[in-house]
Each structure stands twice: as structure tokens, then as C-alpha cells.
Design a protein around this motif. Structure first.
Motif, PDB file in Angstrom:
ATOM      1  N   ALA A 386       1.067  -1.467   0.275  1.00 17.51           N
ATOM      2  CA  ALA A 386       0.097   0.297  -0.084  1.00 17.51           C
ATOM      3  C   ALA A 386       0.496   1.246   0.129  1.00 17.51           C
ATOM      4  O   ALA A 386       0.737   2.165  -0.937  1.00 17.51           O
ATOM      5  N   ASN A 387       1.672   1.205   0.630  1.00 21.83           N
ATOM      6  CA  ASN A 387       2.483   2.709   0.800  1.00 21.83           C
ATOM      7  C   ASN A 387       4.037   2.350   0.242  1.00 21.83           C
ATOM      8  O   ASN A 387       4.859   2.806   0.247  1.00 21.83           O
ATOM      9  N   MET A 388       4.315   1.704  -1.242  1.00 26.26           N
ATOM     10  CA  MET A 388       5.602   2.112  -2.276  1.00 26.26           C
ATOM     11  C   MET A 388       4.959   3.265  -2.906  1.00 26.26           C
ATOM     12  O   MET A 388       5.616   3.646  -3.694  1.00 26.26           O
ATOM     13  N   TYR A 389       3.909   3.594  -3.254  1.00 25.57           N
ATOM     14  CA  TYR A 389       3.041   4.562  -4.461  1.00 25.57           C
ATOM     15  C   TYR A 389       4.654   5.507  -4.302  1.00 25.57           C
ATOM     16  O   TYR A 389       4.762   6.667  -3.412  1.00 25.57           O
ATOM     17  N   SER A 390       4.490   5.723  -5.621  1.00 22.54           N
ATOM     18  CA  SER A 390       6.120   6.844  -6.170  1.00 22.54           C
ATOM     19  C   SER A 390       7.331   7.009  -5.105  1.00 22.54           C
ATOM     20  O   SER A 390       7.128   7.734  -5.673  1.00 22.54           O
ATOM     21  N   MET A 391       7.225   5.841  -4.816  1.00 24.54           N
ATOM     22  CA  MET A 391       9.038   5.639  -4.759  1.00 24.54           C
ATOM     23  C   MET A 391       9.756   4.594  -5.627  1.00 24.54           C
ATOM     24  O   MET A 391       9.459   3.960  -6.192  1.00 24.54           O
ATOM     25  N   SER A 392      11.094   5.567  -5.652  1.00 28.55           N
ATOM     26  CA  SER A 392      11.664   4.947  -6.929  1.00 28.55           C
ATOM     27  C   SER A 392      13.574   5.298  -6.186  1.00 28.55           C
ATOM     28  O   SER A 392      13.616   5.782  -5.371  1.00 28.55           O
ATOM     29  N   GLY A 393      14.121   4.932  -6.695  1.00 27.79           N
ATOM     30  CA  GLY A 393      15.468   4.983  -6.512  1.00 27.79           C
ATOM     31  C   GLY A 393      16.445   6.401  -6.577  1.00 27.79           C
ATOM     32  O   GLY A 393      15.304   7.487  -7.707  1.00 27.79           O
ATOM     33  N   LYS A 394      16.533   6.966  -5.796  1.00 26.03           N
ATOM     34  CA  LYS A 394      17.306   8.447  -5.833  1.00 26.03           C
ATOM     35  C   LYS A 394      18.129   8.664  -7.254  1.00 26.03           C
ATOM     36  O   LYS A 394      17.702   9.801  -8.176  1.00 26.03           O
ATOM     37  N   ASP A 395      19.188   7.861  -6.810  1.00 29.59           N
ATOM     38  CA  ASP A 395      20.141   8.170  -8.630  1.00 29.59           C
ATOM     39  C   ASP A 395      19.694   6.707  -9.431  1.00 29.59           C
ATOM     40  O   ASP A 395      19.706   5.389  -9.061  1.00 29.59           O
ATOM     41  N   LYS A 396      18.459   6.851 -10.320  1.00 26.75           N
ATOM     42  CA  LYS A 396      18.069   5.815 -11.218  1.00 26.75           C
ATOM     43  C   LYS A 396      19.632   4.912 -12.250  1.00 26.75           C
ATOM     44  O   LYS A 396      19.778   4.139 -12.621  1.00 26.75           O
TER      45      LYS A 396
END
Length: 660
Positions: A386-396
Motif C-alpha cells: 500500500a505504501n510504495m506509491y511514487s517511490m523509486s531510486g534517487k539515482d536511476k
């Protein structure tokens, strides 16, 4: 011709023109002579973005193709359901359903279930075991020259050799048994449109060999030659040659070794390498790399299609249990970077999060408020986690090189942005919609993600705010979380955090409830018989949860499902990443001995538990579970506790396994 996109002033409970046609009469009302694509689905037809066959049909429709759907065709009569539309112009699509048919049909004890949540009225028997295989065979017998494209989660997770718990044997990749021309794995929008486009342009299905996220059967002569070293997986810059199916049949460790490469490639942000596996001397499976994660615009385009969000009128108001669970829910993203050892989400959706835009989510929530039976409550504003929305690595660029199956284990990645601020904004905007009383979070919450301290005070503050917002405004009396176990070495294999973190979260949960004058419960999930778990670990789990005053409700006996680390360990006896032995409970006696500890508070289990504690050399735990001396002396008895049924309440006995 009726425009299926124009739903103004039409009643989706009666007007079939708002749906993909499921009968010839419905097709003729649309002015069609022949469909371009016919999709056969193992599920009832629910026109909702949570049902895969409906999504693929709507996506193809949006690209200009005429799509018909045949839900739950009868495979046991004269096959009229398979014949009614005739041969489509482009291809047949086959979806076994939104759930693996064997998980759908059988309990952890391999007992046939009496219901099917994806069938009207919950009726069982509306689909065969392995529908993808059965439907594909029928279609190829009736229409040998028409391409058959197979998809859905069952085919996706069985795309290479896999252990089938219900048959207790290793099976080859799904296409070795299902005579389809191509298998689409993962989320199917992009590959299905590409396949349709290339068939439309005049290519033959046999010529389409390079579409990402597809698998095909090829001749062994087409496999690349990567050296002569025997007994090893062979790798170059673009290809991985796995151990053959026959080698895996002879040596289970080879199957485990294969899995490490399969899992790593399914979690690559750039799609990874092509996988090859020889089936026999005439056939090999080729698995093309995945597409990169969907962009926000791409995932919005899928969710924004003109779904009625309702079952087809053909069902005349019959209850479809799976639909009832999600009818007033909104899915915000795809993917999960948790990498739990027993979970298949990342194998199907990938570990990188594809999030919808704020606009798309709010628009869907607004549509939910306009449904005639809406009472003011969204049942779930969530996602795979539920709470992973919009999360990603800072440095792709770091993500592009990453081979970790989990961004949270053994500890949260330093490159992971865990800011819950975008999620908080969505929650509050949804709750401010006219007619909205409250939105609940029914999906699983990763409390380790929300509680993880960062070096950014602003993020830490937002995450603390998220936890309080969740508990105060989005819990319907009970918040379910999944610590899964209490033993560190078991949690290590599960890829889950220490149980100490659950204790901390539990303390914070009840502290916040007290602060706001709320009486709510925290309901933890636990699993018995998971690889690495022994009887003693379950005994200590019982003591630990008793000290927390927990009478466990949400429990499950581990069930191996295709394409998970835990299933590979269960089958092979070794961990795929180390190839070192891992203990597994496999016999009915071993599994029952573990499972009984969930119910230490039930008098029927006290004597067997006391006998078990003495047998494993832990009599010191007897007084902790049963203080007062009333059960200090166990008695011999043939009485066994009454079994309990269900998935998260499983307490039924499993049949005897073959010797490992």
C-alpha cells in the motif's frame, strides 16, 4: 454502429454495448461481422481494471481493434463456446484467470475447494485445472492456423521449469504443455498491442520472435552457443542458457541455481537478458527480456480506459466474490520492491514501481463515489504494497545496475527514496471528494518502510506523519500487517525484517490510538512451515505472541507457488543464492507439528503441544505457555485437534509428500 466509449446516460447494469461483446448477438449489435481478437478467460467477465482479461480487451479496443470475450467457456460439452465467434481476424487470446488455477482450486492440503471467487455465485467447477493448457489445446484443434497468444498470471509464473506443489513434480515451461504460439508474461498491455500491430502489418506469428515480455518455443538449434563448460549456467552480454529441464529433473540443485538468474532478470530495470532453456531434444523455451517499467502516462492510459467497473449484465446481479472485494477500491500503482521469498508480485509485475498520476487516481475515486451502491467508503486505496506509491531510486543509474531482488532486505537501500509525502497528499485529496466519508487502506502496509530512518529530517517527519494519518484516518478498526515470523533466521530466509521492528510498530500503533482516544486492533499475519522454520521456532513464536497478548487469527501454512524463492528451496532443499541446504517441513506430521503452535490457547491443542515441547527438548517453554501447573504432565492421547480451513486460517493436514 454503437460507440462503446459513449456511456453517457446508459445503464451499465443493462446495456451490453458498454462492454466487450461476449455473444454473437452483442457483436452484431455493434455492427461487426467478425472480431479481430477473441479472448478466452477462466474468470467471469468483470469490466474492471483489476481483472486482466478486461484490461487487455480494453487496451486493444483503444488501439482500434475489435475485441470479443468468452468468459469461462464450457470445455466439457460440444465446445460451442469455442466456436461461436469463429476464427478472429488476428488471433485468439487465452487468460487462465487473475489467479493461478491450482491456488484457486486447492487448499494448502491439496483438498479441492468448494467455491471459486471469480465465478458468479462463487460456484466451483466453472474452469478446468490449468485452463491455459486446456483452452489452447481446444483452440488449436478447432483452428490450427489461427495464432493463440497465452497470458495471465498462471502462464506468467510458469514460463520456465517450475515446481508444481499440487502435482508434487517439476514441470517444464508452460508452452511445453500448452500448444499456444506465444506466451506473454508480466503486465500484458504493451506486448499484446505490439503483437496485434505486427500481425496487422502482415507478419506471421512464427516470425514474431523478439517482442519483449514474451516467450516462445524454438528449435534447440536456435539457441546461442556459449561455450562447452558442463554443469554450469552459461552467460554472455545478452543471453543466459539455463540448465535444461531434463538436467533439473535429475538434479534439483540445478533448478535452484536456475532460479537465481530468473529472479534477477525479472527485476532488471532495463529488461535484462534473454533466457533460454532446453526442454528436450526437439524444443527449447526462449524468454525475451521485460519491457522497462511503465511510465506514469502509460499506466494512466490503461487505468483511464472506459471501464464500467461492473460485471457484465449476463450475470443478472449474481454475486462474484472477487469483485465484491474490490468494487469500491482504487489501485494506485504496480510493482513491489519488497522481494518477500514467498511472494510472486515482483516476478509478475517487477520490483520497480509504476505509479499512476494524482489526476488519474482522483478521477477513478470520483467515479467510485458516483456508483449507485456507494455508501461513502473506499475499501482500499492501495496497491501491491500500500505504501510504495511514487517511490523509486534517487539515482536511476544505480538502479540500472542493481541485481538485488529486494530494496528492503537485508536493510532498506540507501538509494531508495522512502518519502511518503505524495501518498499523504493523495489520501487527503481523495477524502475531500464530495460524497466521500472515508478511504480505508486494505492492502498490506510495509511498516518497515514507513519506520525506516533516513538522513533527511523532512522525509522522517513526513513518514511519521504518514503512520499517524494511516492509523487515525484509514483503519477500519483493525490494521493488518505481516511480520510473518518471530525467529531471525526464518525471517532472513523470508526476506523480512526482525520481529523487533513489529514490536516497535505495535507500541507506536497503540500509542497513537491512545492519543486519539481510539480502540483499534493490530492484526499480524504469520506463516508456519516456511523453509528454515522448525518446530522449536514455532514454539518460540507461540511464546513471543502470547507475551504480546495475541490470539492469532491470520495464519497460514506455507504453500509453495511457482516462481518464488521459498518454493525453490522447498523443492530443491537448498537456497538458490547460496546453494546451501535449508531445512524444510514437508511431511504432514512435520507441518502439523508446526501449525498447532498457532493455537496454543485452544485446550484441544495443549496436550499435543506439551508432548511436542518435551520431544524437541524444550520443556522450559511449557510453563510459559501454560502457567499454573494445570498441564505440567502431558497425557498420551490419540485425539487430534479439529482442523480449521481457509488460506490465512489453514489448519488442515497435508497429504504425505514424496521423499526428498
Amino acid at each position: 454502429m454503437t460507440d462503446p466509449h459513449n456511456s453517457i446516460a446508459k445503464d451499465p447494469q443493462r446495456d451490453t454495448s458498454l462492454y466487450l461483446p461476449s455473444t454473437v448477438k452483442e457483436m452484431e449489435r455493434l455492427g461487426w461481422d467478425r472480431p479481430d481478437v477473441v479472448i478466452f478467460s477462466g474468470d467471469a467477465y468483470v469490466d474492471h481494471p483489476s481483472f486482466g482479461a478486461a484490461v487487455i480487451g480494453r487496451v486493444l479496443q483503444a488501439h482500434g481493434y475489435k475485441v470479443a470475450i468468452v468468459p469461462q467457456p464450457n470445455w466439457q460439452d460440444d465446445l460451442r463456446d469455442f466456436k461461436k465467434f469463429g476464427a478472429p481476424r488476428l488471433f485468439f487470446g487465452v487468460s487462465p484467470g487473475a489467479m493461478d488455477s491450482m491456488v484457486n482450486h486447492y487448499t494448502a492440503a491439496r483438498r479441492r475447494r468448494s467455491d471459486d471467487a471469480y465465478t458468479p455465485g462463487g460456484r466451483h467447477g466453472a474452469r478446468p485445472d490449468y485452463p491455459g493448457i486446456v483452452y489452447s489445446r481446444i483452440l488449436k484443434e478447432l483452428y490450427p492456423d489461427v495464432p493463440v497468444v497465452l497470458g495471465g498470471i498462471e502462464a506468467s509464473l510458469r514460463r520456465l521449469s517450475h515446481y508444481d506443489y499440487w502435482e508434487d513434480r517439476l514441470r517444464p515451461g508452460y508452452l511445453a504443455d500448452a500448444p499456444a504460439d506465444m506466451l506473454v508474461y508480466g503486465m500484458g498491455e504493451k506486448p499484446m498491442v505490439e503483437i496485434a500491430r505486427r500481425l496487422e502489418s502482415g507478419e506471421k506469428i512464427s516470425e514474431i520472435t523478439d517482442v519483449p515480455q514474451t516467450s516462445i518455443i524454438v528449435s534447440p538449434s536456435e539457441m546461442p552457443q556459449l561455450g562447452s563448460a558442463s554443469g554450469r549456467v552459461k552467460v554472455d552480454d545478452a543471453n543466459i542458457l539455463l540448465h535444461s529441464f531434463e538436467e533439473c529433473m535429475k538434479n534439483r540443485v540445478f533448478q535452484a541455481e536456475n532460479f537465481r538468474y530468473i529472479e534477477q532478470q525479472s527485476n532488471r530495470i532495463d529488461g535484462g537478458k534473454t533466457l533460454w532453456q532446453l526442454v528436450d531434444d526437439k524444443r527449447a523455451v526462449k524468454v525475451n527480456p521485460m519491457y522497462p517499467p511503465m511510465t506514469t502516462d502509460e499506466i494512466d492510459a490503461s487505468f483511464d480506459l472506459p471501464f464500467t467497473r461492473m460485471p457484465h449484465p449476463r450475470y443478472k446481479g449474481k454475486t462474484i466474490p472477487a469483485y465484491e472485494m474490490i468494487r469500491h477500491s482504487v489501485n494506485m500503482h504496480r510493482g513491489c520492491f519488497g522481494g518477500c521469498a514467498f511472494c510472486t508480485i515482483s516476478a509478475h509485475q517487477g520490483k520497480f514501481i509504476a505509479s499512476r498520476s494524482r489526476r488519474s487516481i482522483i478521477d477513478e475515486a470520483r467515479k467510485v463515489t458516483q456508483m449507485p451502491d456507494f455508501k461513502g467508503y473506499i475499501s482500499d486505496l492501495g496497491g501491491p504494497s500500500a505504501n510504495m506509491y511514487s517511490m523509486s531510486g534517487k539515482d536511476k543509474s544505480i538502479c540500472a545496475k542493481c541485481m538485488r531482488p529486494s530494496c528492503l532486505h537485508p536493510s532498506p537501500c540507501a538509494n531508495l527514496n522512502t518519502d511518503h509525502t505524495p501518498l499523504l497528499k493523495i489520501y487527503r485529496e481523495v477524502d475531500a471528494l464530495p460524497g466521500m466519508k472515508r478511504s480505508f487502506i486494505g492492502s498490506g502496509v510495509r511498516y518497515d518502510l514507513a519506520m525506516h530512518p533516513t538522513d533527511d529530517p523532512k522525509v522522517d517527519r513526513a513518514n511519521r506523519e504518514y503512520i499517524e494519518e494511516l492509523i487515525v484516518n484509514h483503519v477500519s478498526g483493525r490494521l493488518k500487517v505481516a511480520p510473518e515470523h518471530t525467529a531471525d533466521h526464518v525471517l532472513e530466509v523470508m526476506r523480512k525484517p526482525s520481529f523487533d521492528l513489529y514490536r516497535s510498530f505495535s507500541g507506536k500503533f497503540y500509542e497513537i490510538c491512545a492519543k486519539h482516544g481510539m480502540k483499534q486492533q493490530l492484526i499480524p499475519y504469520f506463516i508456519s512451515s516456511h523453509p528454515s522454520c522448525r518446530e522449536e521456532d514455532m514454539a518460540e513464536l507461540a511464546v513471543a505472541t502470547k507475551h504480546l497478548n495475541l490470539h492469532l487469527e491470520q495464519v497460514q501454512d506455507f504453500t509453495p507457488t511457482p516462481m518464488t524463492v521459498a518454493s525453490e528451496i522447498y523443492y530443491s532443499g537448498v537456497h538458490p543464492y547460496t546453494l546451501k541446504p535449508v531445512y524444510c517441513a514437508v511431511t504432514p506430521e512435520q507441518k502439523l507439528a508446526q501449525r498447532q503452535y498457532f493455537f496454543w490457547y485452544d485446550k484441544a491443542y495443549r496436550t499435543p503441544i506439551i508432548n511436542s515441547l518435551r520431544r524437541i527438548g524444550r520443556p522450559d517453554l511449557i510453563s510459559q505457555l501454560f502457567p499454573g501447573g494445570g498441564y505440567a504432565r502431558a497425557e498420551k492421547t490419540d485425539r487430534k485437534p479439529a482442523p480449521k480451513s481457509g488460506d490465512r486460517h489453514t489448519n488442515s493436514r497435508a497429504p504425505r509428500q514424496k521423499k526428498r
